[in-house]
Design a protein around this motif. Structure first.
Motif, PDB file in Angstrom:
ATOM      1  N   GLY A  42      41.856  47.695  30.617  1.00 56.39           N
ATOM      2  CA  GLY A  42      41.427  46.670  31.568  1.00 56.39           C
ATOM      3  C   GLY A  42      39.917  46.609  31.686  1.00 56.39           C
ATOM      4  O   GLY A  42      39.325  45.524  31.732  1.00 56.39           O
ATOM      5  N   ARG A  43      39.272  47.778  31.732  1.00 53.84           N
ATOM      6  CA  ARG A  43      37.811  47.802  31.804  1.00 53.84           C
ATOM      7  C   ARG A  43      37.187  47.161  30.565  1.00 53.84           C
ATOM      8  O   ARG A  43      36.218  46.398  30.669  1.00 53.84           O
ATOM      9  CB  ARG A  43      37.304  49.238  31.952  1.00 53.84           C
ATOM     10  CG  ARG A  43      35.790  49.339  31.980  1.00 53.84           C
ATOM     11  CD  ARG A  43      35.288  50.761  32.175  1.00 53.84           C
ATOM     12  NE  ARG A  43      35.580  51.606  31.032  1.00 53.84           N
ATOM     13  CZ  ARG A  43      35.164  52.867  30.904  1.00 53.84           C
ATOM     14  NH1 ARG A  43      34.459  53.429  31.883  1.00 53.84           N
ATOM     15  NH2 ARG A  43      35.482  53.583  29.843  1.00 53.84           N
ATOM     16  N   GLU A  53      43.033  38.661  30.806  1.00 58.09           N
ATOM     17  CA  GLU A  53      43.656  39.758  30.071  1.00 58.09           C
ATOM     18  C   GLU A  53      43.490  41.078  30.817  1.00 58.09           C
ATOM     19  O   GLU A  53      44.400  41.917  30.853  1.00 58.09           O
ATOM     20  CB  GLU A  53      43.065  39.870  28.671  1.00 58.09           C
ATOM     21  CG  GLU A  53      43.438  38.736  27.725  1.00 58.09           C
ATOM     22  CD  GLU A  53      42.557  37.503  27.876  1.00 58.09           C
ATOM     23  OE1 GLU A  53      41.825  37.410  28.889  1.00 58.09           O
ATOM     24  OE2 GLU A  53      42.604  36.635  26.983  1.00 58.09           O
ATOM     25  N   ALA A  54      42.301  41.249  31.434  1.00 58.54           N
ATOM     26  CA  ALA A  54      42.060  42.470  32.213  1.00 58.54           C
ATOM     27  C   ALA A  54      43.048  42.567  33.377  1.00 58.54           C
ATOM     28  O   ALA A  54      43.659  43.623  33.611  1.00 58.54           O
ATOM     29  CB  ALA A  54      40.629  42.487  32.724  1.00 58.54           C
ATOM     30  N   LEU A  55      43.222  41.479  34.114  1.00 55.95           N
ATOM     31  CA  LEU A  55      44.162  41.483  35.240  1.00 55.95           C
ATOM     32  C   LEU A  55      45.588  41.737  34.778  1.00 55.95           C
ATOM     33  O   LEU A  55      46.343  42.468  35.436  1.00 55.95           O
ATOM     34  CB  LEU A  55      44.096  40.155  35.983  1.00 55.95           C
ATOM     35  CG  LEU A  55      42.955  39.976  36.992  1.00 55.95           C
ATOM     36  CD1 LEU A  55      42.997  38.579  37.577  1.00 55.95           C
ATOM     37  CD2 LEU A  55      43.046  41.023  38.101  1.00 55.95           C
ATOM     38  N   ARG A  74      37.924  47.561  39.329  1.00 57.32           N
ATOM     39  CA  ARG A  74      38.097  46.778  38.104  1.00 57.32           C
ATOM     40  C   ARG A  74      38.906  45.520  38.361  1.00 57.32           C
ATOM     41  O   ARG A  74      38.627  44.458  37.776  1.00 57.32           O
ATOM     42  CB  ARG A  74      38.729  47.651  37.020  1.00 57.32           C
ATOM     43  CG  ARG A  74      37.756  48.699  36.503  1.00 57.32           C
ATOM     44  CD  ARG A  74      38.393  49.817  35.713  1.00 57.32           C
ATOM     45  NE  ARG A  74      37.381  50.802  35.345  1.00 57.32           N
ATOM     46  CZ  ARG A  74      37.639  52.001  34.856  1.00 57.32           C
ATOM     47  NH1 ARG A  74      38.910  52.388  34.675  1.00 57.32           N
ATOM     48  NH2 ARG A  74      36.666  52.833  34.553  1.00 57.32           N
ATOM     49  N   VAL A  75      39.893  45.594  39.227  1.00 52.40           N
ATOM     50  CA  VAL A  75      40.643  44.403  39.620  1.00 52.40           C
ATOM     51  C   VAL A  75      39.709  43.422  40.338  1.00 52.40           C
ATOM     52  O   VAL A  75      39.703  42.209  40.053  1.00 52.40           O
ATOM     53  CB  VAL A  75      41.823  44.787  40.528  1.00 52.40           C
ATOM     54  CG1 VAL A  75      42.436  43.540  41.173  1.00 52.40           C
ATOM     55  CG2 VAL A  75      42.887  45.533  39.725  1.00 52.40           C
ATOM     56  N   GLY A  76      38.903  43.929  41.258  1.00 51.44           N
ATOM     57  CA  GLY A  76      37.959  43.079  41.966  1.00 51.44           C
ATOM     58  C   GLY A  76      36.957  42.430  41.037  1.00 51.44           C
ATOM     59  O   GLY A  76      36.604  41.257  41.201  1.00 51.44           O
ATOM     60  N   GLU A  87      40.398  37.230  46.790  1.00 53.76           N
ATOM     61  CA  GLU A  87      41.122  38.356  46.205  1.00 53.76           C
ATOM     62  C   GLU A  87      40.150  39.450  45.750  1.00 53.76           C
ATOM     63  O   GLU A  87      40.440  40.645  45.879  1.00 53.76           O
ATOM     64  CB  GLU A  87      41.980  37.868  45.034  1.00 53.76           C
ATOM     65  CG  GLU A  87      43.115  36.971  45.465  1.00 53.76           C
ATOM     66  CD  GLU A  87      43.668  36.122  44.337  1.00 53.76           C
ATOM     67  OE1 GLU A  87      44.813  36.363  43.929  1.00 53.76           O
ATOM     68  OE2 GLU A  87      42.935  35.216  43.863  1.00 53.76           O
ATOM     69  N   ALA A  88      38.992  39.038  45.237  1.00 50.63           N
ATOM     70  CA  ALA A  88      37.975  40.019  44.853  1.00 50.63           C
ATOM     71  C   ALA A  88      37.512  40.806  46.069  1.00 50.63           C
ATOM     72  O   ALA A  88      37.365  42.039  46.022  1.00 50.63           O
ATOM     73  CB  ALA A  88      36.793  39.317  44.187  1.00 50.63           C
ATOM     74  N   LEU A  89      37.306  40.107  47.181  1.00 45.82           N
ATOM     75  CA  LEU A  89      36.838  40.743  48.406  1.00 45.82           C
ATOM     76  C   LEU A  89      37.827  41.807  48.876  1.00 45.82           C
ATOM     77  O   LEU A  89      37.428  42.920  49.251  1.00 45.82           O
ATOM     78  CB  LEU A  89      36.647  39.673  49.480  1.00 45.82           C
ATOM     79  CG  LEU A  89      36.069  40.114  50.820  1.00 45.82           C
ATOM     80  CD1 LEU A  89      34.690  40.747  50.628  1.00 45.82           C
ATOM     81  CD2 LEU A  89      35.982  38.916  51.762  1.00 45.82           C
ATOM     82  N   GLN A  90      39.103  41.486  48.819  1.00 45.13           N
ATOM     83  CA  GLN A  90      40.111  42.462  49.241  1.00 45.13           C
ATOM     84  C   GLN A  90      40.118  43.675  48.326  1.00 45.13           C
ATOM     85  O   GLN A  90      40.219  44.823  48.785  1.00 45.13           O
ATOM     86  CB  GLN A  90      41.497  41.812  49.267  1.00 45.13           C
ATOM     87  CG  GLN A  90      42.585  42.728  49.812  1.00 45.13           C
ATOM     88  CD  GLN A  90      42.273  43.238  51.201  1.00 45.13           C
ATOM     89  OE1 GLN A  90      42.036  42.457  52.115  1.00 45.13           O
ATOM     90  NE2 GLN A  90      42.249  44.559  51.376  1.00 45.13           N
TER      91      GLN A  90
END
Length: 463
Positions: A42-43, A53-55, A74-76, A87-90
């Motif tokens: 993912g990274r 693709e990472a998500l 990494r999700v953010g 969603e990034a903030l969470q």
């Protein structure tokens, strides 16, 4: 995951070989990829800009990542670059909860909060505009555009403007043809201005903003206004016009690029048709390539944008900017790559100081740190190419163009940098040197001719 493989992947990560990381991990069957392998995959996708693709990979290990701050980060990171800021903030809040005071997490938390609030405000504004448009069927006002502006004193007269922007006033047939090609109806106020003068450079080139952009904290600047036509480079359908910026530079396909900016392509002003539809009255926005094509609202319509332009003297920080750049070129740390290349030079004494001296002259002459098509800029293009191919003799054109930005343009790992560049300047310089026979291409490799190397060394020794 095997310890030796983990160490190898860490080394590849340090060397920015992210595609090789992906290839190695994808070679392992999905069933055999453990949590660490998927997390690193993912990274690597994030670092390649493949955020969907990472998500996809990171979501496969969501249960295992609940208490892992790196997984949340990494999700953010992926959500942030997909402009899914809520969603990034969470995700960054979760990362911060699990590992407080991490500087990278705190930085992205701050950015995500600002962008989420801005995105929400923009969505509310567009929703209100769409609702108002659906309720109102009344005809547009017949008021003459720019009735409070003296158009006779609006434009700057220069040979460059006439050569690059200005065309003959557009006929109705030309307008219809351009609108058909672009796929949008052009605002009546824009057409009124173009019938007075079809493209050019206005005397007032700055527009105040409430939010910071890559250009400034409180305003944006334009270089010129694109005219209706095809023959001039900076016209709507010219070779550097709206479709070029959308198709080649990746600007969002939501309207028409109407103004270019001094950053040589790294930001533009657009007509935004998202709220009004292709035949409606578009808003005017600033789009910032340097910040993942972030959109900043400027004006309700084109006329309001033109009426809001002010002189650059109201925001003149050129003296301060020059001092900052002079300090940067005199004292800033070289990028990791440029520092490495300089250590391998024996032909020229004090090569780092020579480079600083040339760049100081550039800043003194231009008032800022940038390379274009002038003599000193070409010398710096030559120097960088000589340094790079001296250390990496098996360099292809594609490799050099890709790695160019790691030296001075973006200065990866250092402060001695410009913060951006237009790739066209580099490819134009490279084509010119190849036509002159100073740079050769053999079996896919770029090689400096002996006379080219001798000339570069001579010029450096004379600095």
């Amino acid at each position: 995951m095997d310890q030796s493989l983990m160490e190898h992947l860490s080394q590849l990560h340090e060397e920015d070989e992210h595609q090789e990381i992906v290839d190695l991990l994808l070679a392992i069957s999905e069933e055999e990829r453990d949590y660490e392998a998927v997390n690193r995959l993912g990274r690597a996708y994030n670092n390649l800009g493949l955020f969907e693709e990472a998500l996809r990979e990171l979501n496969k290990i969501a249960d295992g990542g609940k208490e892992d701050p790196l997984w949340h980060f990494r999700v953010g990171f992926a959500y942030y670059h997909l402009r899914r800021y809520e969603e990034a903030l969470q995700a960054f809040r979760d990362a911060d909860r699990l590992e407080a005071e991490d500087p990278n997490t705190e930085m992205f938390l701050k950015w995500s909060l600002r962008k989420a609030e801005k995105q929400q405000k923009d969505e509310q504004r567009m929703a209100a505009k769409k609702a108002a448009a659906s309720k109102s069927q009344e005809s547009e006002s017949k008021q003459v555009p720019f009735s409070g502006l003296s158009l006779a004193d609006f434009w700057e007269d220069s040979e460059y403007a006439r050569k690059s922007y200005q065309s003959d006033p557009p006929t109705d047939e030309v307008i219809a043809s351009i609108e058909e090609e672009l796929g949008y109806m052009l605002p009546s106020s824009y057409l009124a201005l173009m019938k007075q003068q079809n493209g050019g450079i206005p005397k007032n080139t700055c527009f105040p903003t409430e939010e910071a952009t890559s250009w400034a904290e409180d305003h944006i600047a334009i270089s010129g206004i694109l005219g209706v036509g095809r023959e001039k480079s900076y016209s709507l359908c010219g070779d550097l016009g709206s479709r070029f910026m959308i198709e080649e530079w990746g600007y969002p396909d939501i309207g028409v690029v109407i103004c270019d900016c001094p950053s040589a392509g790294h930001d533009v002003v657009m007509l935004d048709y998202r709220a009004c539809g292709r035949d409606g009255e578009p808003e005017v926005i600033h789009v910032d390539q340097e910040d993942d094509y972030e959109i900043t609202f400027l004006a309700e319509n084109f006329e309001a944008f033109i009426m809001g332009l002010v002189s650059e003297e109201e925001f003149d920080t050129s003296a301060e900017d020059k001092e900052v750049d002079l300090y940067k070129v005199s004292h800033g740390k070289f990028s990791t790559l440029l520092e490495e290349l300089c250590t391998r030079v024996s032909e020229v004494d004090q090569i780092e100081q020579k480079i600083r001296s040339i760049c100081t002259r550039i800043v003194e002459e231009k008032g800022h740190f940038s390379f274009h098509a002038d003599e000193l800029s070409y010398l710096m293009y030559d120097v960088q190419f000589w340094l790079y191919t001296k250390s990496y003799p098996d360099t292809s054109r594609e490799q050099y163009v890709a790695d160019y930005e790691k030296m001075i343009a973006f200065g990866t790992g250092g402060e001695f940098r410009q913060g951006g560049y237009a790739p066209g300047w580099i490819t134009d310089w490279l084509d010119k040197r190849m036509q002159e026979g100073r740079i050769l291409q053999e079996k896919g490799r770029l090689l400096p001719a002996e006379s080219f190397v001798a000339e570069v060394i001579r010029q450096l020794q004379e600095v």
